[in-house]
Design a protein around this motif. Structure first.
Motif, short mmCIF file in Angstrom:
data_model
loop_
_atom_site.label_atom_id
_atom_site.label_comp_id
_atom_site.label_asym_id
_atom_site.label_seq_id
_atom_site.Cartn_x
_atom_site.Cartn_y
_atom_site.Cartn_z
N MET A 265 5.13 -1.31 5.50
CA MET A 265 3.38 -1.62 5.19
C MET A 265 3.04 -0.40 4.69
O MET A 265 3.40 0.64 4.61
CB MET A 265 3.09 -1.61 6.45
N ARG A 266 2.03 -0.68 3.55
CA ARG A 266 1.62 0.50 2.76
C ARG A 266 0.09 0.34 2.63
O ARG A 266 -0.60 -0.84 2.69
CB ARG A 266 2.03 0.36 1.23
N PHE A 267 -0.54 1.55 2.55
CA PHE A 267 -2.03 1.52 2.30
C PHE A 267 -2.30 2.20 0.95
O PHE A 267 -1.93 3.35 0.89
CB PHE A 267 -2.85 2.42 3.57
N ILE A 268 -2.75 1.24 0.17
CA ILE A 268 -2.97 1.73 -1.14
C ILE A 268 -4.49 2.06 -1.43
O ILE A 268 -5.23 1.32 -1.43
CB ILE A 268 -2.50 0.54 -2.24
N PRO A 269 -4.70 3.04 -2.21
CA PRO A 269 -5.93 3.63 -2.34
C PRO A 269 -6.60 2.51 -3.57
O PRO A 269 -5.66 2.46 -4.44
CB PRO A 269 -5.94 5.06 -3.04
N VAL A 270 -7.79 2.28 -3.28
CA VAL A 270 -8.55 1.51 -4.39
C VAL A 270 -9.00 2.16 -5.57
O VAL A 270 -10.06 2.87 -5.50
CB VAL A 270 -9.35 0.17 -3.83
N ASP A 271 -8.37 2.40 -6.48
CA ASP A 271 -8.93 2.86 -7.69
C ASP A 271 -9.25 1.91 -8.68
O ASP A 271 -9.46 0.93 -8.42
CB ASP A 271 -7.72 3.84 -8.51
N ASN B 106 2.05 -8.61 15.16
CA ASN B 106 2.93 -8.07 14.31
C ASN B 106 3.39 -6.46 14.65
O ASN B 106 2.36 -5.71 14.25
CB ASN B 106 2.45 -8.25 13.09
N GLY B 107 4.29 -6.10 15.32
CA GLY B 107 4.61 -4.92 15.56
C GLY B 107 4.60 -3.86 14.39
O GLY B 107 3.80 -2.80 14.80
N ALA B 108 4.92 -4.20 13.54
CA ALA B 108 5.19 -3.20 12.19
C ALA B 108 3.79 -2.98 11.68
O ALA B 108 3.49 -1.80 11.20
CB ALA B 108 6.09 -3.80 11.40
N PHE B 109 3.00 -4.04 11.82
CA PHE B 109 1.47 -4.08 11.24
C PHE B 109 0.83 -3.07 12.06
O PHE B 109 0.15 -2.18 11.44
CB PHE B 109 0.92 -5.32 10.98
N CYS B 110 0.72 -3.30 13.52
CA CYS B 110 0.06 -2.61 14.28
C CYS B 110 0.37 -1.04 14.51
O CYS B 110 -0.48 -0.17 14.41
CB CYS B 110 0.20 -3.07 15.90
N THR B 111 1.79 -0.95 13.96
CA THR B 111 2.14 0.48 14.34
C THR B 111 1.50 1.29 13.00
O THR B 111 1.17 2.53 13.13
CB THR B 111 3.65 0.81 14.27
N SER B 112 1.78 0.56 11.65
CA SER B 112 1.53 1.24 10.56
C SER B 112 -0.27 1.49 10.54
O SER B 112 -0.56 2.54 10.21
CB SER B 112 1.54 0.23 9.19
N GLU C 266 -0.93 -3.64 2.41
CA GLU C 266 0.01 -4.35 1.77
C GLU C 266 1.47 -4.52 2.39
O GLU C 266 1.58 -3.41 2.96
CB GLU C 266 0.18 -3.89 0.33
N SER C 267 1.83 -5.59 2.70
CA SER C 267 3.16 -5.88 3.05
C SER C 267 4.40 -5.16 2.52
O SER C 267 4.04 -4.88 1.21
CB SER C 267 3.44 -7.27 3.73
N ASP C 268 5.50 -5.08 2.98
CA ASP C 268 6.27 -4.54 2.10
C ASP C 268 6.99 -5.51 0.93
O ASP C 268 7.39 -5.01 -0.04
CB ASP C 268 7.79 -4.63 2.91
N ALA C 269 6.70 -6.70 1.26
CA ALA C 269 6.56 -7.82 -0.08
C ALA C 269 5.43 -7.70 -1.21
O ALA C 269 5.18 -8.75 -1.88
CB ALA C 269 6.70 -9.16 0.39
N ARG C 270 4.54 -6.61 -1.04
CA ARG C 270 3.08 -6.64 -1.70
C ARG C 270 2.31 -7.76 -1.67
O ARG C 270 1.63 -7.69 -2.46
CB ARG C 270 3.86 -6.28 -3.20
#
Length: 316
Positions: free
Chosen positions: A1-7, A72-78, A43-47
């Motif tokens: 899971m990624r948090f991508i800045p919106v530029d 979704n445990g991974a999502f909540c943790t992220s 974004e998920s690992d699959a983008r």
């Protein structure tokens, strides 16, 4: 899971995602369109884009599949890790997504001081068609009509709707006219703005700040489309304005009527006027009516607005 800045490179893609869910997040869309920072796509690992959030004190959010993602445990943790160091004064968003974020915040020791729940209301198909039939009177000059193009200092009188004499407010409309407001109307509208904030905005955990209220009113008058009912002496009986202009949707808010003029259709008249302007600009109106305010929800329903979801504001 990624948090991508919106530029700037990411903005178009992010707005395309939000456009699919815009009626629930008009303020977030406007925030991004104006180039404000502190916004991220989730974004998920699959983008795959799962949501968008802005975390500049006031959190604006759009997480369309919040119900399924909360399992979704991974999502909540992220999300929990991402929010752990963020200073958030309030959470604003579609009800299910907002409550998901509130649950995450509670797990890291942050509980809301106050929560307001609203009905998210949009025009029915028949009501929309009726407004579209009237929109020619607001036809713009060549080019696409732009709500943003209307955002200039102006206090010219607008024609009163054909429904002005309905709902028992004929006498009111004989004494008042609909006025497009600008910064010159700040003194006239300040008492209404203070009363509106006290009744509808400021939670019990906060105190009203007169300077902040004045600054907010002046910002609205400069940047939004504001209408009021005013008499020949410049006294105002009611006001309403746009809160945010998105891609296809415009949010209506700031609706307030002085107590002596309530139940005469004043607020309904102004909301109808704004809705006509919005539809004439090739956009759709959306508004939020606080749960428990049955008079407001009934008035909006009479104009053709129907509940199409929920909206939550939680104060921290």
């Amino acid at each position: 899971m990624r948090f991508i800045p919106v530029d700037e490179k990411k903005k178009a893609e992010t707005l395309a995602f939000l456009a699919k869910h815009e009626r629930t997040c008009v303020s977030l869309v406007e925030h991004l369109r104006l180039g404000s920072g502190d916004s991220f796509t989730i974004e998920s690992d699959a983008r795959e884009t799962l949501g968008v959030i802005s975390v500049k004190s006031r959190m604006l959010l759009c997480i369309p599949n919040a119900v399924s993602l909360q399992n979704n445990g991974a999502f909540c943790t992220s999300v929990k890790a991402f929010l752990s160091d963020k200073k958030i004064s309030c959470v604003n968003g579609e009800a299910e997504a907002a409550h998901f974020i509130m649950k995450i915040l509670a797990e890291i020791g942050r509980t809301p001081l106050h929560v307001n729940e609203y009905a998210l209301m949009t025009l029915s198909e028949s009501a929309l068609k009726n407004l579209e039939a009237k929109s020619e009177r607001y036809a713009a000059v060549r080019g696409e009509p732009q709500m943003c193009g209307m955002r200039t200092e102006c206090a010219a009188a607008n024609p009163i709707s054909e429904n002005a004499a309905a709902a028992g407010e004929k006498a009111c409309c004989e004494k008042f006219k609909i006025v497009r407001c600008g910064i010159r109307d700040a003194d006239t509208l300040m008492p209404l703005q203070l009363a509106y904030e006290a009744e509808e905005v400021i939670p019990p955990c906060r105190t009203q700040n007169l300077a902040a209220a004045r600054k907010n009113l002046e910002r609205i008058l400069k940047n939004e489309y504001v209408v009021s009912l005013q008499n020949a002496r410049g006294g105002a009986a009611a006001k309403a304005n746009t809160n945010a202009v998105g891609i296809r949707w415009v949010q209506i808010g700031g609706v307030y009527t002085v107590p002596d003029f309530r139940r005469k259709g004043c607020a309904s008249l102004l909301v109808e006027t704004l809705a006509e302007k919005i539809v004439a600009s090739n956009r759709l109106p959306v508004l939020y009516a606080r749960n428990g305010n049955e008079a407001a929800q009934k008035a909006y329903a009479a104009l053709g607005f129907t509940k199409t979801g929920g909206f939550t504001i939680a104060y921290y």
